[in-house]
Design an enzyme around this catalytic site. Structure first.
Site, mmCIF file in Angstrom:
data_model
loop_
_atom_site.group_PDB
_atom_site.id
_atom_site.type_symbol
_atom_site.label_atom_id
_atom_site.label_comp_id
_atom_site.label_asym_id
_atom_site.label_seq_id
_atom_site.Cartn_x
_atom_site.Cartn_y
_atom_site.Cartn_z
ATOM 1 N N HIS A 161 89.342 142.401 -26.228
ATOM 2 C CA HIS A 161 89.628 142.952 -27.463
ATOM 3 C C HIS A 161 88.389 143.773 -27.747
ATOM 4 C CE1 HIS A 161 92.000 143.628 -30.949
ATOM 5 N NE2 HIS A 161 90.920 143.612 -31.654
ATOM 6 N N ASP B 39 86.496 145.978 -30.293
ATOM 7 C CA ASP B 39 86.548 146.388 -31.650
ATOM 8 C C ASP B 39 85.452 147.899 -31.782
ATOM 9 O OD1 ASP B 39 88.107 144.733 -33.265
ATOM 10 O OD2 ASP B 39 86.519 143.418 -32.725
ATOM 11 N N HIS C 56 90.558 148.512 -30.582
ATOM 12 C CA HIS C 56 90.773 148.217 -32.143
ATOM 13 C C HIS C 56 89.902 149.112 -32.725
ATOM 14 C CE1 HIS C 56 91.144 145.592 -36.017
ATOM 15 N NE2 HIS C 56 91.674 146.899 -36.200
ATOM 16 N N ASP D 264 94.624 138.820 -35.247
ATOM 17 C CA ASP D 264 92.744 138.958 -35.304
ATOM 18 C C ASP D 264 92.319 138.694 -36.348
ATOM 19 O OD1 ASP D 264 90.443 140.109 -34.831
ATOM 20 O OD2 ASP D 264 90.935 142.353 -34.664
ATOM 21 N N GLY D 265 91.511 137.467 -36.128
ATOM 22 C CA GLY D 265 90.570 137.008 -37.401
ATOM 23 C C GLY D 265 90.819 135.643 -37.691
ATOM 24 N N GLY E 280 87.281 135.262 -31.332
ATOM 25 C CA GLY E 280 85.953 135.594 -30.936
ATOM 26 C C GLY E 280 84.970 134.554 -30.898
ATOM 27 N N SER E 281 84.405 134.321 -32.265
ATOM 28 C CA SER E 281 83.247 133.440 -32.428
ATOM 29 C C SER E 281 83.854 131.964 -32.063
ATOM 30 C CB SER E 281 82.882 133.423 -33.662
ATOM 31 O OG SER E 281 83.570 133.291 -34.662
#
Length: 215
Positions: A32, A34, A64, A175-176, A196-197
């Site tokens: 992904h 960004d 994205h 996403d998130g 992600g993290s």
């Protein structure tokens, strides 16, 4: 098939080669990617150059775009290797959105829209009917490491209904703030999890992929 799209935003740019190789070894097929312009969101992230590095490791990029002028940014990215591109539709007319879709499809790039937590999905049914991907934001766009917003589940339910009734090919990304609990809670609505993290902080990253397979 449910997949994890590791978010490049959470990678250490000083160790990008090693971390991309690690993702490849874990069986990752999509990264992904960004893009932020510092206007639509306050932060900035990634021009098109790292797309070449992702391609080098044999993975595809799902881009994205969190930008004020998607058409301009698409033109800057169009000759770089992208598998798919989503953008936020509220910044331009439906006609301009469809023009962007056509530019991407002319290059065999899949396309779609991204939906922020407070955006009304019902306003974009027509675009979702034409989309290959939809990126449902479960945090406010602009930075990594935020907590999952439960209100986004309502958007997931609406989009899943649109997929089932109007566009079976639609791939739903979340996403998130994705973690084990979020995956468990949303498994019936989501195809691709953008992580992600939470992923990059794991000592045993394979456990995240194994957990998704177990659901």
């Amino acid at each position: 098939m449910k997949l994890i799209e590791p978010s490049l935003l959470a990678f250490n740019l000083n160790e990008l080669d090693a971390q991309l190789q690690e993702m490849k070894n874990l069986g990752v097929t999509y990264i992904h990617y960004d893009v932020m312009d510092g206007i639509f969101v306050a932060n900035k992230a990634f021009g098109p150059e790292q797309l070449l590095l992702i391609q080098k490791y044999g993975m595809s990029s799902n881009v994205h775009m969190m930008v004020e002028d998607p058409n301009e940014w698409i033109n800057n990215f169009i000759n770089f290797p992208m598998n798919a591109c989503t953008f936020h539709p509220e910044v331009m007319s439906f006609e301009k959105c469809r023009e962007a879709f056509q530019v991407l499809r002319d290059k065999n790039i899949k396309c779609g829209i991204a939906i922020k937590p407070h955006v009304d999905v019902n306003e974009y049914v027509d675009l979702l009917k034409e989309s290959d991907y939809v990126c449902i934001m479960s945090v406010e766009p602009g930075k990594g490491g935020q907590s999952f917003m439960p209100r986004s589940i309502d958007n997931m339910k609406k989009v899943k209904r649109i997929k089932d009734e109007l566009n079976p090919r639609l791939v739903i990304q979340l996403d998130g703030g994705v973690n084990f609990e979020v995956m468990k809670e949303t498994k019936q609505y989501v195809d691709h999890y953008v992580i992600g993290s939470f992923l990059m902080e794991q000592i045993n990253k394979r456990a995240v992929f194994d957990f998704l397979k177990s659901l």
